[in-house]
Design an enzyme around this catalytic site. Structure first.
Site, PDB file in Angstrom:
ATOM      1  CG  HIS A   1     -12.985  30.135 -67.057  1.00 55.44           C
ATOM      2  ND1 HIS A   1     -13.129  31.287 -65.962  1.00 55.44           N
ATOM      3  CD2 HIS A   1     -12.256  30.757 -67.857  1.00 55.44           C
ATOM      4  CE1 HIS A   1     -12.240  32.270 -66.155  1.00 55.44           C
ATOM      5  NE2 HIS A   1     -11.917  32.063 -67.281  1.00 55.44           N
TER       6      HIS A   1
ATOM      7  CG  ASP B   1     -18.075  27.505 -64.431  1.00 51.28           C
ATOM      8  OD1 ASP B   1     -18.204  27.538 -65.653  1.00 51.28           O
ATOM      9  OD2 ASP B   1     -17.628  28.615 -63.713  1.00 51.28           O
TER      10      ASP B   1
ATOM     11  CG  ASP C   1     -13.798  34.409 -56.008  1.00 52.67           C
ATOM     12  OD1 ASP C   1     -14.396  35.908 -56.166  1.00 52.67           O
ATOM     13  OD2 ASP C   1     -12.471  34.339 -55.541  1.00 52.67           O
TER      14      ASP C   1
ATOM     15  NE  ARG D   1     -21.323  23.542 -39.133  1.00 53.13           N
ATOM     16  CZ  ARG D   1     -22.163  24.425 -38.261  1.00 53.13           C
ATOM     17  NH1 ARG D   1     -21.483  24.276 -36.933  1.00 53.13           N
ATOM     18  NH2 ARG D   1     -23.164  24.796 -38.733  1.00 53.13           N
TER      19      ARG D   1
END
Length: 847
Positions: free
Chosen positions: A735, A739, A765, A785
């Site tokens: 994690h 992060d 997420d 983009r």
């Protein structure tokens, strides 16, 4: 008011509603198919409303769906075709939804048993209006399908639903709010069982065997409403409804031809009217019991406060008799409680104060005043006189008629005695000062003789003499520590070096020590040669002591001002600074000496949050002559740079005669508290990991964007961004790596959006972006983009390289599509399509 109920487990609620509705509906449908059956007793809708009204709105769709599924299955179980069975669903759905919504919005369900009026409102919204509307739709469907006439169908539907609602809904709503355990825990459970048995016996007997049966049916219910609680009465009403309804529905009461619909109504209507008064009476009795409990509790609190009060308290009848007295009053007057109860206030009042006290009592009884306070003398049981501060108020009933007085008597005997002693001392001091006056003396320089008047002899405690004594005799009275200084100053005056203005201590002839103030002037002859000194003496011992005490008080005040944590600034009437304590010096950057005489605005440069100058409260204080506070959030511009957040209040300084002398400004440094508030506001609206807006703040921003679009008729775009393959990073590298990747992606996206756009992390997420005043084509270019740059981003972590992708769902915000919740759902749906189309893409939900 019942306590709010927390939503229970949703699955268990769904199962309970489905099973209960299905069983109640099956019973009702079976009953309607029996020979000679008059009408259906429909309890299922009432149970559903009681379970639904206080559920979160997000659950309503599922709960209503389960209830209508049970309705459909119940009709199919008895051989109805699918179309026929489904035709009963809309009116039942309308009836349940309308009743639950009305009870929820009006709050009638929560106030159901507070009063008969509240209960009638509950019945109107839950049991009267919805059945009328639902029956209209249901009867129309029945008539359209040719199953029955509109009038008969509407009549049977209304009477079944209304009877079911009145019978079941009050009990079900009460249980929903309080629970079964509270009903089972009632003190009169055995009495409830007895009444239940009576209702189950009296209902069939009265309906089948007695004339005017509904009178006998309602009698035990009315008695139970007086004896039992509202909930117990609702249980008995439900039992009577089920028992009596079954007898009537099965045609056991009286056999009618099927087309006698109005007689059917006259059959069910008495049953309904027999049940409703019992519930109304139970509601009224419940409210009466509640008020009685509150009154008892209030009387208990008052009695406890009275008994434990340190001040004498009494309840006094209109004729002045003590009705109730507390221990403090008994101890104050020296009587026992029984002794005082046999007396009136007139018996223990000093004769000189009785007329004034009685006149005030008469004014209260005449309505010219509500209460009064009076310092008066009381007669102690021992015969001595004691002073008390009496406060009296009159208690009236609900019609305004006087009932009794409440008296509070504070023992102020010590204070009054002290005041008398102080008055006597002041009188004595005045007499002594006037009698002694000022002593006048004259020193003949040639003969070295002193001439004293009577006042001088009194000052020095000497017996009256011939009026003459020598310089040496006067010098002998001087205190040894002051003798040299006093003689030096007297000689300087004798030699013409200035007027004599001296203060010295003496020892009187009786041994007492006093402080004397002396003035003298040199008298010369025509040639300028000194002849004599003429002067006065007066005793300033008390003034010296007072000056010393004032000096001590000043020192204590100075130490206090130096020690407190707030800044203190004093000014004169013109608003010029006269004093700053150390804290004020630190806050302002000025020393007390530097600031003295300067305008307060020059020493304290106050600014608002927008850098505008703020008026100093000292000006308002001096102009109005009353306290004034620093308005809003203000900061002090420090001369060394930077600002200090302040809270301040100015108060006027007045002399003994009330004349305004200046002002005192107290300043408190609240910089740390204000910084903490800013930090808390930021933490409440931003994601701790990425620094982006959090979900609540983003939802507020989306709501504001929708409002802006509606006002300006503009166009914006909502983007829902979900990372692809992000779980693999967490599973592989942990994690901490995930992060770090989220922080890098947040910085990447933040660098691409415009200043007015809103970027947020919704959780995990998932990100969201509002492109304000942005055409869809431009938004699509930005989405492409962002997807490309996120795919190109590489996370290097412990020797490994990780890549993720992103899928973007977009929804257009315009005047026809400006509902925040709907927009989020659209963007999420578009993102879902983008993911299922192969990820790494964007999709647009057009609305």
């Amino acid at each position: 008011m019942p306590r709010p109920r927390e939503p229970g487990n949703f699955l268990s609620t769904l199962l309970l509603l489905f099973a209960s509705y299905l069983l109640l509906a099956l019973g009702a449908v079976w009953l309607s198919r029996q020979p000679d059956s008059i009408a259906t007793l429909w309890y299922a809708n009432a149970f559903t409303v009681a379970l639904l009204w206080d559920q979160p709105l997000r659950r309503w769709a599922a709960l209503l769906g389960v209830a209508m599924l049970a309705n459909l299955l119940a009709n199919l179980a008895f051989g109805d075709g699918l179309i026929l069975a489904a035709s009963f669903t809309p009116p039942n759905l309308l009836e349940v939804g309308m009743a639950a919504a009305l009870l929820r919005v009006s709050g009638a369900a929560r106030r159901m048993n507070e009063s008969p009026g509240a209960f009638l409102q509950f019945i109107f919204f839950g049991a009267l209006l919805p059945p009328l509307v639902g029956a209209s739709l249901g009867a129309s469907i029945l008539a359209w399908q040719g199953l029955d006439s509109f009038e008969r169908g509407w009549l049977f539907w209304v009477e079944g639903s209304m009877l079911g609602a009145v019978s079941v809904m009050p009990l079900a709503v009460w249980l929903r709010q309080n629970g079964w355990w509270e009903l089972l825990g009632e003190r009169r459970r055995r009495e409830l069982l007895v009444y239940g048995a009576v209702v189950l016996l009296v209902t069939p007997v009265s309906l089948l065997l007695l004339p005017f049966p509904f009178v006998y049916l309602s009698l035990p219910l009315m008695i139970a409403a007086v004896r039992l609680t509202f909930a117990s009465t609702a249980v008995l009403v439900a039992l009577a409804s089920v028992c009596g309804g079954l007898i009537i529905a099965l045609g056991l009461l009286d056999a009618h031809a099927p087309d006698q619909g109005w007689r059917d109504l006259l059959t069910y209507l008495p049953l309904l009217l027999a049940l409703l008064p019992a519930l109304l009476l139970a509601s009224a009795v419940e409210q009466l019991r509640k008020r009685r409990r509150e009154l008892t509790a209030s009387e208990t609190r008052f009695r406890d406060a009275m008994d434990h009060s340190a001040i004498g308290m009494a309840l006094v009848s209109l004729d002045g008799r003590w009705q109730r007295v507390n221990r403090a009053l008994c101890e104050m007057l020296g009587y026992g409680e029984d002794e005082l109860s046999s007396l009136g206030f007139q018996d223990v009042t000093h004769p000189d104060d009785l007329a004034g006290d009685q006149a005030l009592v008469d004014e209260i009884l005449a309505g010219r005043r509500h209460s009064y306070r009076l310092e008066k003398r009381y007669l102690h049981k021992s015969g001595r006189v004691i002073w008390g501060l009496l406060a009296v108020s009159l208690v009236r009933d609900h019609e305004g008629e006087p009932l009794y007085f409440i008296s509070q008597i504070e023992d102020i005997d010590r204070r009054k005695r002290a005041e008398e002693r102080e008055t006597e001392l002041a009188r004595r001091y005045s007499v002594a000062t006037e009698a002694s006056g000022v002593g006048v003396w004259e020193w003949d320089l040639a003969s070295d003789r002193l001439l004293w008047d009577e006042g001088m002899y009194r000052l020095y405690g000497r017996a009256d003499g011939s009026g003459e004594l020598s310089y040496a005799e006067w010098h002998a009275h001087l205190h040894p520590e002051d003798a040299e200084r006093a003689e030096r100053e007297v000689m300087a005056a004798r030699d013409g070096k200035g007027r004599l203005d001296i203060e010295f201590r003496i020892r009187r002839a009786d041994g007492a020590q006093r402080v004397i103030k002396g003035h003298a002037r040199l008298v010369c002859d025509a040639a300028g040669r000194p002849l004599r000194l003429v002067g006065t003496n007066w005793d300033v011992s008390e003034l010296r002591q007072l000056a010393e005490r004032l000096h001590d008080e000043r020192e204590r005040l100075q130490v206090t001002l130096d020690a407190i944590g707030d800044g203190v600034i004093t000014t004169d009437l013109e608003g010029r600074v006269s004093f700053l304590n150390p804290v004020a010096e630190r806050l302002s950057g000025w020393s007390s000496e530097e600031a003295r005489g300067l305008p307060i605005e020059q020493v304290l440069l106050l600014e608002a949050e927008d850098a505008r100058l703020v008026a100093n409260p000292v000006r308002d204080c001096l102009a109005q002559g009353s306290a004034a506070s620093l308005q809003g959030l203000a900061s002090l511009r420090h001369p060394a740079g930077g600002t200090i957040a302040l809270r301040g209040q100015a108060a006027p300084m007045r002399g003994g005669d009330g004349t305004l002398l200046g002002s005192v400004l107290v300043l408190t440094d609240v910089s740390e508290a204000r910084a903490m508030q800013k930090h808390l506001r930021y933490a409440a609206t931003h994601d701790a990991l990425t620094g982006l807006l959090n979900r609540p703040a983003f939802e507020d921003a989306l709501t504001e964007s929708c409002r802006e679009v509606l006002q300006n008729d503009g166009n914006s775009v909502l983007c829902f961004i979900d990372l692809d393959h992000f779980k693999g990073v967490n599973d592989t590298a942990g994690h901490a790596a995930g992060d770090e990747l989220l922080r890098q992606i947040a910085r990447l996206m933040q660098a691409q959006v415009r200043a007015g756009d809103q970027l947020a992390r919704l959780g995990g997420d998932e990100f969201a972006l509002i492109l304000r005043s942005c055409p869809l084509a431009q938004a699509e270019l930005l989405a492409a983009r962002l997807i490309a740059q996120i795919q190109a981003l590489a996370l290097h972590w412990e020797g490994q390289e990780f890549h993720v992708g992103a899928s973007v769902g977009m929804a257009c915000i315009h005047s026809g599509n400006a509902q925040p919740a709907e927009l989020l759902k659209q963007a999420d749906t578009a993102c879902y399509r983008a993911k299922h189309a192969g990820r790494g893409q964007f999709a647009v939900e057009h609305r």
